[in-house]
Design a protein around this motif. Structure first.
Motif, PDB file in Angstrom:
ATOM      1  N   GLU A 321       0.832  -1.205   0.000  1.00  0.00           N
ATOM      2  CA  GLU A 321       0.000   0.000   0.000  1.00  0.00           C
ATOM      3  C   GLU A 321       0.866   1.255   0.000  1.00  0.00           C
ATOM      4  O   GLU A 321       1.969   1.282   0.557  1.00  0.00           O
ATOM      5  CB  GLU A 321      -0.895   0.008   1.238  1.00  0.00           C
ATOM      6  N   LEU A 322       0.345   2.313  -0.641  1.00  0.00           N
ATOM      7  CA  LEU A 322       0.975   3.628  -0.639  1.00  0.00           C
ATOM      8  C   LEU A 322      -0.119   4.695  -0.585  1.00  0.00           C
ATOM      9  O   LEU A 322      -1.278   4.414  -0.924  1.00  0.00           O
ATOM     10  CB  LEU A 322       1.809   3.828  -1.910  1.00  0.00           C
ATOM     11  N   PRO A 323       0.213   5.911  -0.172  1.00  0.00           N
ATOM     12  CA  PRO A 323      -0.768   7.005  -0.279  1.00  0.00           C
ATOM     13  C   PRO A 323      -1.221   7.161  -1.723  1.00  0.00           C
ATOM     14  O   PRO A 323      -0.481   6.837  -2.658  1.00  0.00           O
ATOM     15  CB  PRO A 323       0.025   8.228   0.193  1.00  0.00           C
ATOM     16  N   GLN A 324      -2.430   7.675  -1.923  1.00  0.00           N
ATOM     17  CA  GLN A 324      -3.023   7.751  -3.255  1.00  0.00           C
ATOM     18  C   GLN A 324      -2.122   8.482  -4.240  1.00  0.00           C
ATOM     19  O   GLN A 324      -1.653   9.590  -3.974  1.00  0.00           O
ATOM     20  CB  GLN A 324      -4.377   8.458  -3.177  1.00  0.00           C
ATOM     21  N   GLN A 325      -1.854   7.855  -5.386  1.00  0.00           N
ATOM     22  CA  GLN A 325      -1.006   8.437  -6.419  1.00  0.00           C
ATOM     23  C   GLN A 325      -1.237   7.709  -7.738  1.00  0.00           C
ATOM     24  O   GLN A 325      -1.818   6.614  -7.761  1.00  0.00           O
ATOM     25  CB  GLN A 325       0.473   8.343  -6.026  1.00  0.00           C
ATOM     26  N   GLY A 354      -3.715   1.891  -3.492  1.00  0.00           N
ATOM     27  CA  GLY A 354      -3.443   3.326  -3.437  1.00  0.00           C
ATOM     28  C   GLY A 354      -2.646   3.835  -4.625  1.00  0.00           C
ATOM     29  O   GLY A 354      -2.596   5.043  -4.868  1.00  0.00           O
ATOM     30  N   TYR A 439       5.439   0.756   4.040  1.00  0.00           N
ATOM     31  CA  TYR A 439       4.352   1.672   4.374  1.00  0.00           C
ATOM     32  C   TYR A 439       3.138   0.904   4.897  1.00  0.00           C
ATOM     33  O   TYR A 439       2.563   1.239   5.927  1.00  0.00           O
ATOM     34  CB  TYR A 439       3.943   2.495   3.140  1.00  0.00           C
ATOM     35  N   ARG A 440       2.791  -0.182   4.201  1.00  0.00           N
ATOM     36  CA  ARG A 440       1.648  -0.989   4.614  1.00  0.00           C
ATOM     37  C   ARG A 440       1.878  -1.610   5.993  1.00  0.00           C
ATOM     38  O   ARG A 440       0.992  -1.582   6.843  1.00  0.00           O
ATOM     39  CB  ARG A 440       1.406  -2.092   3.579  1.00  0.00           C
ATOM     40  N   GLU A 443       1.798   1.093   8.704  1.00  0.00           N
ATOM     41  CA  GLU A 443       0.419   1.524   8.941  1.00  0.00           C
ATOM     42  C   GLU A 443      -0.357   0.458   9.716  1.00  0.00           C
ATOM     43  O   GLU A 443      -1.109   0.746  10.643  1.00  0.00           O
ATOM     44  CB  GLU A 443      -0.294   1.810   7.616  1.00  0.00           C
TER      45      GLU A 443
END
Length: 446
Positions: A321-325, A354, A439-440, A443
């Motif tokens: 997962e990553l921040p939306q991009q 994401g 990141y995942r 989080e």
């Protein structure tokens, strides 16, 4: 090129060029739409695979002199090998090109300065990992102690050609070389043990792009691999093989085979498309050497790109997962055309929550890097890069992912050239996947 040089070149063409392979070209033209130089020169036949094969055959047959125009045509070729997958006859164009270049460069007298530069680079630098790291250490000093900022402030880079200026601005921040020096030769997996693999570190990848190599090792450990890193490996020899230094490439190949052949591993993993394709061709490079051809073939069978291994191990099924991009992918020519690895990087990117994956038009067309092509054929390289950046901008991506150091640097140059650094970045697929994994898990842990 004098008469004596032309005679020597023609004689070696007749002795060394694979005439059956030259005859395999049916002149059908299927290769033409895949050739960047054919397209960018306004469909000049001399700058197409079919045209270059005709020139090689003409030299062998004695119908064409091996003059500067022939050399110019061969030098203009990117060596991307995009013509090979579309050829109905399966012509091994890359092998023909390397042989022809080697014959010309070894038999044509070059100016003293150029000879010295080639000798320093091909014999004194790339085969010597310690020297490359020292050079990278100097670059780190230039970056870290604000010399680079002063150079830019006083606009001292104006004395450099435009491509060199772009490259200087696009170079990655170099980590401490102590990282490579202190690295363990065997690292254990960080999850259940699935494979024992060796890691081919490369030359530029283990100096200028050392942080990506460190990410590769970590990613392999997360994927469940015991990682072996032989410290007697050296540069793969691709730059030598593509630039008319075939004998030096053979010597380097032998050293690498010796470094890896007794390790008892499942695979030899690469993270650079250009290196992987050349390593995968060692059997061809050494085909005429009885003591080495079988050893080279055994070595080749174990070469695997990291993206293929990650798919095999199911890494794309793990939570990523990553921040939306928005992300797009630029193929490494040699990963796709040399190692036939196309879908695996895309599968990995599409598995990241994401990250909205958008396929780029002509993603597999060469970006114009091609080893040192962007330095020796700058005008054509920048022309090809301009096309690539137009296709990239159409995707509206925040991130361009690729799988080869030359491609990565070229795409960074494209971003700088288009003044898009505030809205877009280029990243190696390994670094991007590690970001998504960590990141995942961070989080999730939080």
């Amino acid at each position: 090129m004098n008469t004596q040089e032309k005679a020597r070149i023609q004689e070696e063409f007749q002795q060394r060029m694979d005439y059956d392979e030259l005859l395999n070209c049916m002149k059908c033209g299927f290769c033409l739409p895949s050739c960047p130089t054919y397209i960018e020169t306004g469909e000049d036949e001399a700058h197409s695979p079919r045209g270059r094969i005709a020139l090689m055959k003409g030299v062998v047959d004695g119908d064409i002199e091996p003059d500067e125009e022939v050399k110019k045509s061969l030098d203009m070729c990117l060596g991307c090998r995009a013509c090979e997958p579309v050829c109905p006859s399966g012509v091994q164009y890359g092998q023909l090109l390397e042989e022809a270049r080697d014959i010309i460069y070894q038999n044509q007298k070059t100016p003293l300065l150029k000879r010295m530069i080639r000798k320093i680079a091909f014999k004194g630098l790339f085969p010597k990992p310690k020297r490359l790291r020292r050079l990278a250490g100097l670059l780190r000093f230039y970056q870290k102690f604000k010399i680079q900022k002063l150079v830019h402030k006083f606009k001292l880079t104006k004395i450099l050609p435009s491509a060199f200026r772009l490259m200087e601005k696009s170079l990655p921040m170099v980590p401490k070389m102590k990282t490579a020096k202190d690295r363990y030769e065997v690292l254990m997996p960080l999850s259940s043990n699935k494979k024992r693999v060796a890691f081919f570190t490369g030359c530029l990848m283990d100096s200028l792009f050392l942080s990506t190599n460190q990410s590769t090792i970590k990613l392999l450990q997360y994927a469940g691999c015991e990682v072996v890193i032989p410290n007697n490996q050296i540069c793969c020899g691709a730059l030598h093989g593509h630039s008319g230094e075939k004998q030096q490439a053979k010597e380097m190949a032998k050293k690498n085979i010796e470094a890896f052949e007794h390790l008892n591993v499942d695979y030899i993993i690469t993270n650079a498309g250009g290196c992987g394709a050349f390593l995968n061709d060692y059997h061809h490079l050494l085909k005429n050497e009885e003591d080495w051809k079988d050893r080279a073939a055994s070595f080749d069978r174990k070469i695997k790109d990291i993206s293929s291994l990650l798919i095999e191990l199911g890494f794309h099924k793990q939570p990523l997962e990553l921040p939306q991009q928005v992300v797009t992918y630029q193929d490494s020519c040699h990963l796709k055309n040399g190692q036939h690895t196309f879908m695996e990087p895309r599968q990995l990117l599409q598995s990241i929550q994401g990250a909205d994956y958008v396929e780029m038009k002509d993603a597999s067309r060469c970006c114009g890097s091609a080893g040192i092509y962007n330095l020796v054929q700058t005008e054509m390289s920048m022309q090809i890069l301009d096309y690539k950046m137009k296709r990239t901008q159409e995707t509206q991506a925040n991130v361009i992912v690729t799988a080869n150091p030359g491609c990565l640097l070229q795409m960074k140059m494209g971003i700088e050239k288009e003044r898009m650094a505030h809205q877009m970045r280029a990243v190696h697929i390994v670094d991007y996947l590690l970001e998504a994994y960590e990141y995942r898990n961070k989080e999730h842990a939080g």
